[in-house]
Motif scaffolding. Structure first.
Motif, PDB file in Angstrom:
ATOM      1  N   ASP A   1      13.480  13.564   1.833  1.00 17.56           N
ATOM      2  CA  ASP A   1      13.589  14.617   0.814  1.00 17.56           C
ATOM      3  C   ASP A   1      13.988  14.017  -0.530  1.00 17.56           C
ATOM      4  N   ALA A   2      15.059  13.244  -0.513  1.00 16.37           N
ATOM      5  CA  ALA A   2      15.580  12.669  -1.761  1.00 16.37           C
ATOM      6  C   ALA A   2      14.546  11.784  -2.442  1.00 16.37           C
ATOM      7  N   LYS A   3      13.824  11.001  -1.652  1.00 16.95           N
ATOM      8  CA  LYS A   3      12.804  10.129  -2.230  1.00 16.95           C
ATOM      9  C   LYS A   3      11.613  10.904  -2.781  1.00 16.95           C
ATOM     10  N   ALA A   4      11.391  12.109  -2.243  1.00 15.82           N
ATOM     11  CA  ALA A   4      10.286  12.939  -2.710  1.00 15.82           C
ATOM     12  C   ALA A   4      10.674  13.830  -3.884  1.00 15.82           C
ATOM     13  N   GLY A   5      11.928  13.730  -4.323  1.00 15.45           N
ATOM     14  CA  GLY A   5      12.381  14.554  -5.438  1.00 15.45           C
ATOM     15  C   GLY A   5      12.823  15.944  -5.040  1.00 15.45           C
ATOM     16  N   ILE A   6      12.987  16.182  -3.723  1.00 18.03           N
ATOM     17  CA  ILE A   6      13.448  17.477  -3.231  1.00 18.03           C
ATOM     18  C   ILE A   6      14.978  17.489  -3.223  1.00 18.03           C
ATOM     19  N   ASP A   7      15.572  18.554  -3.720  1.00 19.37           N
ATOM     20  CA  ASP A   7      17.026  18.663  -3.691  1.00 19.37           C
ATOM     21  C   ASP A   7      17.532  18.584  -2.257  1.00 19.37           C
ATOM     22  N   ASN A   8      18.512  17.721  -2.013  1.00 15.72           N
ATOM     23  CA  ASN A   8      19.081  17.591  -0.682  1.00 15.72           C
ATOM     24  C   ASN A   8      20.597  17.537  -0.801  1.00 15.72           C
ATOM     25  N   TYR A   9      21.270  18.297   0.040  1.00 15.30           N
ATOM     26  CA  TYR A   9      22.725  18.366  -0.065  1.00 15.30           C
ATOM     27  C   TYR A   9      23.384  17.072   0.400  1.00 15.30           C
ATOM     28  N   HIS A  10      22.845  16.456   1.440  1.00 12.75           N
ATOM     29  CA  HIS A  10      23.504  15.311   2.064  1.00 12.75           C
ATOM     30  C   HIS A  10      23.173  13.977   1.401  1.00 12.75           C
ATOM     31  N   VAL A  11      21.950  13.790   0.957  1.00 13.36           N
ATOM     32  CA  VAL A  11      21.539  12.528   0.342  1.00 13.36           C
ATOM     33  C   VAL A  11      21.208  12.783  -1.129  1.00 13.36           C
ATOM     34  N   ILE A  12      21.888  12.049  -2.011  1.00  8.66           N
ATOM     35  CA  ILE A  12      21.760  12.252  -3.453  1.00  8.66           C
ATOM     36  C   ILE A  12      21.543  10.905  -4.131  1.00  8.66           C
ATOM     37  N   PRO A  13      21.046  10.903  -5.366  1.00  6.81           N
ATOM     38  CA  PRO A  13      20.928   9.633  -6.104  1.00  6.81           C
ATOM     39  C   PRO A  13      22.286   8.947  -6.232  1.00  6.81           C
ATOM     40  N   LEU A  14      22.290   7.621  -6.173  1.00  6.23           N
ATOM     41  CA  LEU A  14      23.542   6.876  -6.191  1.00  6.23           C
ATOM     42  C   LEU A  14      24.357   7.167  -7.443  1.00  6.23           C
ATOM     43  N   GLU A  15      23.685   7.387  -8.580  1.00  3.93           N
ATOM     44  CA  GLU A  15      24.425   7.617  -9.821  1.00  3.93           C
ATOM     45  C   GLU A  15      25.226   8.923  -9.794  1.00  3.93           C
ATOM     46  N   LYS A  16      24.903   9.829  -8.870  1.00  2.25           N
ATOM     47  CA  LYS A  16      25.643  11.083  -8.762  1.00  2.25           C
ATOM     48  C   LYS A  16      26.742  11.015  -7.701  1.00  2.25           C
ATOM     49  N   ALA A  17      26.896   9.866  -7.063  1.00  2.00           N
ATOM     50  CA  ALA A  17      27.846   9.727  -5.963  1.00  2.00           C
ATOM     51  C   ALA A  17      29.259   9.507  -6.469  1.00  2.00           C
ATOM     52  N   PRO A  18      30.258   9.848  -5.668  1.00  2.00           N
ATOM     53  CA  PRO A  18      31.643   9.538  -6.051  1.00  2.00           C
ATOM     54  C   PRO A  18      31.858   8.031  -6.050  1.00  2.00           C
ATOM     55  N   ARG A  19      32.804   7.549  -6.840  1.00  2.00           N
ATOM     56  CA  ARG A  19      33.072   6.110  -6.929  1.00  2.00           C
ATOM     57  C   ARG A  19      33.887   5.607  -5.749  1.00  2.00           C
ATOM     58  N   GLN A  20      34.663   6.480  -5.146  1.00  2.00           N
ATOM     59  CA  GLN A  20      35.460   6.084  -3.995  1.00  2.00           C
ATOM     60  C   GLN A  20      35.671   7.294  -3.100  1.00  2.00           C
ATOM     61  N   TRP A  21      36.185   7.015  -1.893  1.00  2.00           N
ATOM     62  CA  TRP A  21      36.408   8.069  -0.916  1.00  2.00           C
ATOM     63  C   TRP A  21      37.879   8.139  -0.567  1.00  2.00           C
ATOM     64  N   GLN A  22      38.448   9.323  -0.703  1.00  2.00           N
ATOM     65  CA  GLN A  22      39.808   9.548  -0.252  1.00  2.00           C
ATOM     66  C   GLN A  22      39.750   9.936   1.230  1.00  2.00           C
TER      67      GLN A  22
END
Length: 375
Positions: free
Chosen positions: A75-96
């Motif tokens: 989905d993500a590679k096809a440009g479809i909005d996906n809740y679980h897999v997102i572009p890396l630039e939108k990801a959090p920098r760290q995990w609590q």
């Protein structure tokens, strides 16, 4: 394309061997987080394997995942909005560090069907196997379930056929699980009828979601791929399920194989009939896996790849249309959402004509009147 997946941080599944996975199919990821029978829960959730999977998310490689099998990645590679897999630039920098919010309880394969894509025959648990299921159930409900917000029964059998899960649903009291918000039922739908649901009083007081495995869009195909299921009973149950007022998501799914590969469009049409008000609704198509119970010859007879040229030609045309429709409905937020991991079959060199104006008009009209409660 670098992608970030939330699943190793938020959602897990437990199989009948005690393996704990990110909440996706075990065949889509290289290794589990750990094993309940071999490690403590803390060592599973915060151990070496968990760290490796999470590092592959933070560097955007998802290198331990099968990119062409996971529908979230495709989905993500096809440009479809996906809740679980997102572009890396939108990801959090760290995990609590925090407990998972969801668990799939995939440790009871008991089912009322013997679908050729799933099993060679009916599965009946021996006393030792049933005891093992109860052990897993006790463990998950002691160490994991009290912290989660949603649970799912079951990706490997049917919850209404399982002694363990059916008993839980009969006795369920939301007050015993103050954090729990949603129960997800992955079922074939044949035992999910009004009489059974009426007895499960606790389920009436919590949000439900369901994914109903159907694999067909007509009675004749259903008889082949879902024996000994009855199409008429399923259709009756679907109309009951569709109108449940505490149901927040309704999906239907198809494992694509030789017997049903000509029914992609018809299956989407079936999904359209299940749209109800503003509820999230989806239709999902899945590739056939070559599981151990399927012989090499049986797999050749079932697999899409070895189908006759005329079937492959129609399948290719229908899939191109399906992908275009999926992109269009995603853009305008039109239900049902279309999901699949069939990208390997898409011919990117083919020029697909735009959706006919009459189709686009019908889809937009359905969006406009989306809030109307259907009869």
């Amino acid at each position: 394309m670098k992608l970030f997946c939330k699943l190793p941080f938020t959602r897990i599944s437990v199989d009948d061997s005690g393996n704990v996975w990110p909440a996706c199919c075990p065949e889509w990821v290289a290794f589990p987080l750990g094993n309940i029978f071999e490690q403590s829960w803390e060592n599973i959730w915060m151990g070496k394997n968990a760290r490796l999977l999470r590092e592959s998310c933070f560097d955007g490689s998802l290198r331990y995942c099968k990119h062409t099998w996971c529908p979230n990645i495709t989905d993500a590679k096809a440009g479809i909005d996906n809740y679980h897999v997102i572009p890396l630039e939108k990801a959090p920098r760290q995990w609590q560090p925090a407990p998972p919010v969801h668990i799939n309880l995939n440790y009871d394969p008991t089912c009322n069907l013997r679908c050729p894509s799933c099993r060679a025959d009916f599965i009946k648990l021996t006393p030792n196997e049933l005891n093992r299921v109860y052990d897993l159930h006790k463990y998950t409900f002691k160490y994991i379930v009290p912290e989660v917000e949603s649970i799912a029964f079951t990706g490997v059998g049917d919850p209404f056929m399982s002694k363990v899960f059916r008993q839980f649903m009969m006795e369920f009291n939301p007050a015993d699980f103050p954090r729990l918000k949603v129960i997800h039922l992955h079922t074939n739908g044949l035992l999910f009828d009004e009489e059974t649901y009426t007895q499960m009083k606790g389920l009436h007081r919590i949000q439900l979601s369901t994914d109903i495995s159907i694999d067909a869009a007509s009675a004749d195909v259903y008889a082949i791929v879902r024996p000994p299921g009855k199409w008429e009973r399923l259709m009756k149950n679907l109309q009951f399920i569709r109108k449940l007022d505490n149901l927040v998501l309704l999906g239907i799914s198809m494992v694509v194989q030789r017997a049903n590969m000509h029914q992609l469009r018809e299956f989407v049409a079936l999904g359209e009939q299940l749209v109800y008000g503003r509820r999230e609704t989806f239709v999902e198509f899945k590739r056939l896996r070559h599981d151990p119970h399927i012989s090499a010859e049986a797999y050749r007879q079932m697999n899409v790849d070895d189908a006759p040229p005329d079937l492959l030609r129609k399948f290719s045309e229908d899939l191109q249309y399906l992908e275009q429709l999926r992109q269009y409905q995603n853009r305008y937020r039109i239900m049902p959402e279309i999901r699949h991991n069939l990208q390997v079959y898409l011919n990117t060199q083919t020029n697909v004509s735009p959706l006919p104006l009459i189709v686009r008009g019908r889809l937009l009209a359905r969006k406009v009147f989306n809030s109307v409660t259907l009869g």
